[in-house]
Design an enzyme around this catalytic site. Structure first.
Site, PDB file in Angstrom:
ATOM      1  N   GLY A 184       0.684  -1.023   0.258  1.00 10.24           N
ATOM      2  CA  GLY A 184       0.000  -0.110   0.191  1.00 10.24           C
ATOM      3  C   GLY A 184       0.986   1.352  -0.005  1.00 10.24           C
TER       4      GLY A 184
ATOM      5  N   ASP B 107      -9.177  -0.246  -8.030  1.00  7.08           N
ATOM      6  CA  ASP B 107      -7.952   0.386  -8.525  1.00  7.08           C
ATOM      7  C   ASP B 107      -7.893   0.159  -9.948  1.00  7.08           C
ATOM      8  OD1 ASP B 107      -7.590  -2.641  -8.657  1.00  7.08           O
ATOM      9  OD2 ASP B 107      -5.776  -2.710  -7.010  1.00  7.08           O
TER      10      ASP B 107
END
Length: 474
Positions: A16, A239
């Protein structure tokens, strides 16, 4: 407004990041403030994400971002799709399951007993993937699902923790299998037919809408001054939806590949393609920003190479990926081209052994050295990408004359070149940080820093992040 700053929280399947974007009419700069691993955890009941730990890293990254850039106007969150957390009285009912957990198999059987995939496709437009959310719901403990007040997808759950507002963003909702492809709304009839509690599904929110502002508790944790509460803006929270925003497409005759752990290969459409041909070709219709449809196929992606490298490292062999890829490029003899979408390659495990088994079953000479395995994986991915791109064009009515590769795979020059060679059309590689850029662009437009259509946002990407061009070779 000439320029402004926003923060993107980009959660991937392996890591992340918190990235600050500075945006203006001719400017699109990013600074990575924090990067942290995303390591799944195997518990007694299966494979889970350590989401609480990751949320702590998100807060740490946001604290640094807001300290370094005090004028951040907005925060947006994106992540992988399909996985969710169950909440009751604001408490998380255990860490979210990982989509690679084996439990989804029983969910598939349960759902298809009530509604076959052909009928499901006509409703949700999704390629059959055994980990889609509706199969996970069917594999869930029924008592736990009934106990839950909310089932929030990963970016929606992070947004809820930041703001206290429970909403489900539309692009990610489209991956659940519980959203109608033709209306873009929750399919109450399907939800009822499958026996799921409708109450756990939160109201929908579109990219560019404001989810809320940082709660007082979060603001205190981040050390913000009284009265300063940045907005949390819904982006293309899947995403891939954010990545497609930042594909610098300048022609309608283009296909895209968002390449990382997965390779999402497709074209952009203005409406869902729900034909038998689309279903037979294993294409999926997922929501995009500004109401676009991402007609794409999930290809296994660089997961196979990454898992092979992890396996060799566990055996005590230090692997430097660039050196391995250089060695793979030097392999001159033909290597096996295998089916990367064979289900055996989905779960974690010994990828070289699985490739060898596939080759033996199909009468193909298996790779022998690590360089040959890497080259075999690259060639197999390139062939799958080329086939999927052209088939997406046929199904979606697009004459594919160029393929864009964005994401981490854009750094893999051997993969980009071999995809161009096998597809017979140029490949434009980059930007690498397409997901974060798409997240940032949607926020910037919502904040009034930018204006215009999706095409104008892509033009800004093309002007500030010029892709590398790979011409096909004979």
């Amino acid at each position: 407004m000439t320029a402004g700053t926003v923060a993107a929280v980009d959660l991937g399947a392996t890591s992340g990041r918190v990235i600050v974007g500075t945006v203006g009419p001719d400017r699109l700069d990013t600074t990575t403030v924090a990067r942290f691993p995303n390591d799944p955890v195997r518990l007694a009941d299966g494979l889970h994400w350590n989401l609480v730990g990751m949320y702590g890293a998100v807060l740490g990254g946001l604290r640094d971002a807001l300290r370094q850039t005090p004028g951040i106007a907005s925060i947006g969150v994106d992540s992988w799709a399909v996985d969710y957390g169950l909440l009751t009285r604001s408490r998380l009912l255990g860490e979210p399951f990982h989509y690679r957990d084996e439990r989804t198999a029983r969910g598939v059987e349960s759902v298809h007993e009530r509604m076959p995939h052909a009928e499901l496709f006509g409703r949700n437009g999704l390629q059959f993937l055994p980990f889609n959310t509706l199969y996970q719901f069917a594999a869930e403990d029924p008592e736990l699902l009934q106990l839950a007040e909310h089932a929030l997808l990963i970016p929606d759950l992070v947004g809820y923790w930041l703001t206290g507002s429970a909403r489900t963003e539309r692009t990610n909702a489209s991956t659940t299998g519980l959203l109608r492809a033709d209306t873009g709304e929750w399919d109450d009839e399907l939800i009822d037919a499958l026996g799921f509690p409708r109450s756990v599904l939160a109201p929908l929110i579109a990219p560019g809408e404001t989810l809320g502002h940082l709660s007082d508790d979060v603001a205190a944790t981040l050390g913000l001054s009284a009265g300063f509460r940045p907005a949390v803006t819904a982006v293309g929270s899947h995403d891939t939806a954010s990545a497609v925003v930042a594909v610098p497409m300048s022609s309608p005759d283009a296909a895209y590949i968002s390449c990382g752990t997965w390779g999402l290969v497709g074209v952009e459409a203005d409406r869902p393609i729900l034909t038998d041909a689309a279903r037979a070709a294993k294409f999926t219709n997922e929501g995009g920003v500004d109401g676009r449809i991402r007609l794409l196929r999930n290809v296994m992606g660089l997961w196979i190479l990454s898992e092979a490298v992890r396996g060799w490292q566990r055996e005590g062999h230090p692997i430097d990926l660039p050196t391995l890829l250089d060695s793979a490029e030097e392999v001159s003899s033909p290597v096996a081209v295998f089916d990367v979408d064979d289900p055996r390659f989905l779960p974690p495990g010994d990828m070289p052994a699985r490739i060898t088994a596939w080759c033996e079953e199909h009468g193909v000479a298996a790779p022998r050295t690590r360089a040959e395995f890497a080259r075999s994986i690259i060639e197999s991915l390139a062939q799958a990408f080329a086939d999927a791109a052209h088939e997406a064009g046929r199904v979606g009515g697009v004459d594919v004359k160029v393929i864009h590769i964005v994401g981490g795979g854009a750094l893999n020059e051997l993969l980009c070149q071999r995809t161009a060679d096998r597809a017979g059309v140029p490949v434009l590689a980059g930007p690498v940080e397409a997901t974060a850029l798409g997240n940032i662009l949607v926020q910037a437009r919502a904040a009034g820093i930018l204006s215009g259509s999706l095409e104008s946002l892509r033009d800004l990407v093309a002007r500030t992040h010029r892709p590398r061009r790979h011409e096909p070779r004979a």
